[in-house]
Design an enzyme around this catalytic site. Sequence first.
Site, mmCIF file in Angstrom:
data_model
loop_
_atom_site.group_PDB
_atom_site.id
_atom_site.type_symbol
_atom_site.label_atom_id
_atom_site.label_comp_id
_atom_site.label_asym_id
_atom_site.label_seq_id
_atom_site.Cartn_x
_atom_site.Cartn_y
_atom_site.Cartn_z
ATOM 1 N N ASP A 231 0.943 -1.226 -0.127
ATOM 2 C CA ASP A 231 0.405 0.218 -0.099
ATOM 3 C C ASP A 231 0.889 1.393 0.121
ATOM 4 O OD1 ASP A 231 -2.006 1.569 -0.054
ATOM 5 O OD2 ASP A 231 -3.107 0.693 1.910
HETATM 6 C C1 BGC Z 1 -4.942 3.211 -0.014
HETATM 7 C C2 BGC Z 1 -4.951 2.432 -1.314
HETATM 8 C C3 BGC Z 1 -5.542 2.906 -2.232
HETATM 9 C C4 BGC Z 1 -3.627 3.572 -2.511
HETATM 10 C C5 BGC Z 1 -3.291 4.454 -3.934
HETATM 11 C C6 BGC Z 1 -3.803 4.324 0.039
HETATM 12 O O1 BGC Z 1 -3.541 5.325 0.573
HETATM 13 O O2 BGC Z 1 -5.041 2.818 1.258
HETATM 14 O O3 BGC Z 1 -6.523 1.782 -0.717
HETATM 15 O O4 BGC Z 1 -4.890 2.486 -3.441
HETATM 16 O O5 BGC Z 1 -3.435 4.371 -1.349
HETATM 17 O O6 BGC Z 1 -4.183 5.445 -4.244
#
Ligand code: BGC
Length: 761
Positions: A231
């Site tokens: 993530d």
């Molecule tokens: C989120 C993800 C997301 C990623 C990219 C993170 O903060 O938890 O779900 O895909 O950011 O935007």
Amino acid sequence: MNRNVKELVKQMTLEEKAGMCSGKDFWHLKGVERLGIPEVMVSDGPHGLRKQAAEADHLGLNESIKAVCFPTACATACSFDRELLEKMGETLGDECQAEDVSVILGPAVNIKRSPLCGRNFEYFSEDPYLASQMAAAHIKGVQSKNVGTSIKHFAANNQEYRRMSCSSEIDERTFREIYLGAFETAIKEAKPDTVMCSYNKINGEFASENHRLLTEILRDEWGYEGYVMSDWGAVNDRVKGLKAGLELEMPGGNGSTDKEIVEAVKNGTLDEEILDTAVERILNIVFKFADNRQEGKFDREEDHKLAGKIAAESMVLLKNEGILPLKAQGQKIAFIGKFAEKPRFQGGGSSHINSFKVTSALDAVKEVAEVTYAQGYDVKEDKIDEALLAEAVQTAKEADVAVIFAGLPDAFESEGYDRSHMRMPDCQNILISRIAQVQKNVVVVLHNGSPVEMPWADEVKGILEAYLCGEAVGQAEVDLLFGKANPCGKLAETIPYQLSDNPSYLFFPGDGRTVEYREGVFVGYRYYDTKEMPVRYPFGYGLSYTTFEYSDLQLSAEEIKDTDTLTVSLKVKNTGNMAGKEIVQLYVADKTGAASRPVKELKNFVKVELQPGEEKTVQMQLDKRSFAWYNTQIQDWYAATGKYEILAAASSRDIRLAKTVNVVSTTELPIYVTMNTTISELLENSKTKPIIEDMSSSLMEHMGGSQEAEEGNAASEAITPEMSLKMMENAPLRSMRSFMGMSTEEIQELIQKLQTAAEEN
Ligand code: BGC
């Protein structure tokens, strides 16, 4: 194109390989021009394309390209419709091809442990099976267009509070059955190209460097072959992460973690083969996209229509006391509430779509009927505006029916933080109650990403749960309210009366360092139903404008081995006057008593469309996993021998038909006989059972229950043979010393005999 990725990796320098393991920037992977490795782009997800250009961020702060916002997962899960989710996935896949996006980040399958999680709107369900089915369909749809998905957030990320540092403390059985369940089935069934690991720790170890999670479970047990990305910002120790099975770090930083990888290989703390394998896995997926480009299609008008159709199939009619559908003519209708004009249809954060157009209920109703309108409340702050309130009450009073569009404003729920309560804004609750005092025909349409308390539920005649239903939300609402479409969604989560009813209430969200999942497997309806607790609306519940009758439940066998598949069939008939769709749910209730289990669990479902009077036979399969629980003694799934009830139901609280099947386990649980092994444990094991049965009459005699109860003999009347048998079951072998006069040596001998028998093949 047949590529030899292994060969390619051999041609890469150490620095190029390390570089491949982190992004180039926020949304791109690095390419290696001299070797023809392209830079590919990834984008959020899950319910639309959030393709950002220059000013990238992961919190939805900056604009992305104009795209179509489909209903969010909290809504689409209520469709219980695999085909629909696949269709939505195909459309997203086409959009990605058109926009040159190689992986769309989603679906998100984390379990709704508490209604407070700020991100519940992005998650499917409180039930792992339902979540897995919706996710698998979404993945299959997207990937059929040669675009990758990233199932997320792996794993046990069930709150936003301290999501980047908090440790989810979960026992193994709960972890397997509830929190890994949705991932496991979706990954095995649909093979997502990538998996996104979560921010949090699990039992003290960050997901991003959790070898057990990313390698032992994901790859060794489940056979996963794609790659794992972090993530955004989830990496703690890069080299440890790589060793654990985290191939790609996102987003790319300033190259410092790439240098750490290079350094670790050079100083011998990281085996270069691990790096090679990681790069190979990444490149396989990069080329899967690059070598299979197909013509994309992003017809925003068409996709907007599909978003409306999905929304209509997802909304849940919770209450209807003869008030819906509304009549387009001959009825004076008032639409009340800001959300009629400017609906809330998606959540805040990384999934936020820059919608190319939005259809509100007020826009859509123009084609159907004339309505009056009053704003009623403000969404910027929860303040009672007496003027708005008075105007709304008056508008409602002058109409024959008032439809109130209510719900949670943006600030009430979002990625990044959790809710602190389950209430709607006071200004809206008061508005509904005041209107209900002057108008007996009230319908409430709710816009929210997670359940709300409904103190006014008994004061209104209709409630339509629209969740966060995407940019065409108003069209779907009007179609359903006026009966152009028939409601066919059912709740993918329980709506409790109040927050304190929720099983995680006492333990959520923890102390900031740890959060203990003490309610265990009793999440959502697994808890409410087992406790027989009243709820506002149960899991799997939803009304239709027609009615359905279930009959003729058939099982393919009365007895099966746990390795067999059981086919269940039943007839469903539309007994009303309108075409409609019914979601038939199949729950399994374990009656063996072998473990503490929820009173029933969803194990399959089917959605069937029926014309008035039409009857169809539906079929569903159940396999070992449908009966099994995760037995930590054998570290495997285990279905005990005994009876299981198969329940065909219209909701978790509306069981229509039931039949019993006998399952015979092919797994004999190992037994290690000691002084403290109980008689009942020995009776449960087929090898030790005969030995104990041989001894049982003398055992019972010593427990005082072998003779017929003699009249007038107080002692024998007080302890019947049944009672002594029960008491005896709980006695450990060592008690034979006290009750049967056996010596320690004699018991040791017996233990030896029992153990030898237990180990015989
Ligand atoms: C989120 C993800 C997301 C990623 C990219 C993170 O903060 O938890 O779900 O895909 O950011 O935007």
